[in-house]
Motif scaffolding. Structure first.
Motif, PDB file in Angstrom:
ATOM      1  N   TYR A  68       0.899  -1.157   0.000  1.00 17.00           N
ATOM      2  CA  TYR A  68       0.000   0.000   0.000  1.00 17.00           C
ATOM      3  C   TYR A  68       0.938   1.208   0.000  1.00 17.00           C
ATOM      4  O   TYR A  68       1.149   1.876   1.005  1.00 17.00           O
ATOM      5  N   ALA A  84      -2.062  -1.885   7.402  1.00 15.63           N
ATOM      6  CA  ALA A  84      -3.310  -2.528   7.807  1.00 15.63           C
ATOM      7  C   ALA A  84      -3.072  -3.060   9.218  1.00 15.63           C
ATOM      8  O   ALA A  84      -2.100  -3.773   9.451  1.00 15.63           O
ATOM      9  N   THR A  93       6.859  -1.545  11.995  1.00 17.93           N
ATOM     10  CA  THR A  93       7.261  -0.437  11.121  1.00 17.93           C
ATOM     11  C   THR A  93       6.464   0.821  11.458  1.00 17.93           C
ATOM     12  O   THR A  93       7.017   1.918  11.577  1.00 17.93           O
TER      13      THR A  93
HETATM   14  C1  LIG Z   1       4.805  -8.061  -0.688  1.00 20.48           C
HETATM   15  C2  LIG Z   1       4.124  -7.719   0.594  1.00 20.48           C
HETATM   16  C3  LIG Z   1       3.407  -6.544   0.688  1.00 20.48           C
HETATM   17  C4  LIG Z   1       2.803  -6.174   1.888  1.00 20.48           C
HETATM   18  N1  LIG Z   1       2.130  -4.991   1.969  1.00 20.48           N
HETATM   19  C5  LIG Z   1       1.597  -4.584   3.147  1.00 20.48           C
HETATM   20  C6  LIG Z   1       0.982  -3.295   3.259  1.00 20.48           C
HETATM   21  O1  LIG Z   1       0.917  -2.516   2.317  1.00 20.48           O
HETATM   22  N2  LIG Z   1       0.475  -2.935   4.459  1.00 20.48           N
HETATM   23  C7  LIG Z   1       0.551  -3.749   5.554  1.00 20.48           C
HETATM   24  O2  LIG Z   1       0.081  -3.371   6.623  1.00 20.48           O
HETATM   25  N3  LIG Z   1       1.151  -4.974   5.483  1.00 20.48           N
HETATM   26  C8  LIG Z   1       1.692  -5.408   4.322  1.00 20.48           C
HETATM   27  N4  LIG Z   1       2.336  -6.617   4.238  1.00 20.48           N
HETATM   28  C9  LIG Z   1       2.508  -7.417   5.465  1.00 20.48           C
HETATM   29  C10 LIG Z   1       3.686  -6.902   6.302  1.00 20.48           C
HETATM   30  O3  LIG Z   1       4.883  -6.871   5.543  1.00 20.48           O
HETATM   31  C11 LIG Z   1       3.873  -7.864   7.484  1.00 20.48           C
HETATM   32  O4  LIG Z   1       2.749  -7.741   8.332  1.00 20.48           O
HETATM   33  C12 LIG Z   1       5.155  -7.613   8.250  1.00 20.48           C
HETATM   34  O5  LIG Z   1       5.344  -8.670   9.143  1.00 20.48           O
HETATM   35  C13 LIG Z   1       5.107  -6.311   9.038  1.00 20.48           C
HETATM   36  O6  LIG Z   1       6.331  -6.210   9.686  1.00 20.48           O
HETATM   37  P1  LIG Z   1       6.608  -5.232  10.914  1.00 20.48           P
HETATM   38  O7  LIG Z   1       5.705  -5.626  12.053  1.00 20.48           O
HETATM   39  O8  LIG Z   1       8.042  -5.493  11.189  1.00 20.48           O
HETATM   40  O9  LIG Z   1       6.340  -3.837  10.460  1.00 20.48           O
HETATM   41  C14 LIG Z   1       2.906  -7.031   3.038  1.00 20.48           C
HETATM   42  C15 LIG Z   1       3.608  -8.238   2.928  1.00 20.48           C
HETATM   43  C16 LIG Z   1       4.200  -8.585   1.724  1.00 20.48           C
HETATM   44  C17 LIG Z   1       4.960  -9.890   1.630  1.00 20.48           C
END
Ligand SMILES: Cc1cc2nc3c(=O)[nH]c(=O)nc-3n(C[C@H](O)[C@H](O)[C@H](O)COP(=O)(O)O)c2cc1C
Length: 225
Positions: A68, A84, A93
């Motif tokens: 996103y 999300a 993040t």
């Molecule tokens: C290619 C890809 C795209 C993603 N895009 C989103 C996104 O746009 N927004 C979101 O909330 N999670 C997204 N996710 C899921 C997060 O990357 C995932 O929840 C991740 O564990 C978050 O890591 P953090 O807690 O270290 O921030 C995506 C995952 C992948 C593999």
């Protein structure tokens, strides 16, 4: 302005067949978030992927992908990333960016997509070494977003001011002003676990209003009662 014969036939079928006119309407007020997710993430494609690196307030580095993601403006240079959220666990993040007000966005290229896919991996450097393009960002603003049925935010939109861009020099065009997409090989996200390559570009020159004005005026005049 003349379309190629193939394109013209394609455009006719695209617009006029019964199949093309048959539409299903999804009322998102009465669609479950999971189904809305599946629908929208497979419809709004291809989405570029931001590989976001951030630091927690006590210095723990974090890297995760987010699709996103979009460019908001070039003046000032600005991008958006949106998270999300679920009640189960916060997105590190998002937490890090809101706390430290800094992050970097790195573009994922195909040669390291598998490594990127397996990141909850922690990396030290604030930008991703493999990325041909990395953007140093400062938090500009954030907006928590709630669904009508939830008090807690279900998403957060982050706007980041891009301060510096690191680009692999060999990926730049001859005049140094643009990136060559065939070298960058960016990966985009489609629905589910499907990804896309940018394999081929084609040029479509801007249509000059002056040059085509007459054509539209003629169509207009034939359609008037
Ligand atoms: C290619 C890809 C795209 C993603 N895009 C989103 C996104 O746009 N927004 C979101 O909330 N999670 C997204 N996710 C899921 C997060 O990357 C995932 O929840 C991740 O564990 C978050 O890591 P953090 O807690 O270290 O921030 C995506 C995952 C992948 C593999």
């Amino acid at each position: 302005m003349k379309l190629s014969a193939d394109r013209e036939e394609e455009a006719r079928l695209w617009a006029a067949t019964e199949d093309a006119r048959k539409t299903k309407i999804f009322d998102l007020d009465s669609t479950a978030p999971k189904e809305t997710y599946q629908l929208l993430t497979s419809a709004i494609i291809p989405r570029p992927i931001a590989f976001v690196s951030s630091l927690s307030s006590d210095g723990v580095p974090n890297l995760a992908p987010f699709s996103y993601f979009s460019m908001i403006s070039h003046n000032p240079p600005m991008l958006s990333v949106s998270f999300a959220l679920s009640a189960r666990r916060p997105k590190d993040t998002r937490e890090n960016i809101l706390q430290t007000k800094e992050f970097t966005v790195n573009i994922i290229s195909e040669p390291f997509i598998e490594a990127a896919n397996s990141t909850s991996v922690l990396v030290k450097p604030p930008i991703v070494e493999e990325s041909a393009v990395s953007m140093e960002c400062e938090l500009y603003s954030h907006q928590d977003i709630s669904s009508s049925s939830s008090v807690l935010p279900t998403a957060t939109l982050v706007l980041g001011l891009i301060k510096r861009v690191h680009v692999r020099e060999s990926f730049l065009s001859e005049d140094g002003s643009t990136l060559d997409p065939t070298k960058l090989r960016p990966v985009a996200r489609l629905g589910g676990v499907t990804y896309a390559r940018v394999v081929e570009g084609f040029d479509l020159p801007r249509v000059s209003w002056k040059a085509t004005k007459g054509v539209y005026e003629e169509i207009d005049s034939t359609q008037k009662p």
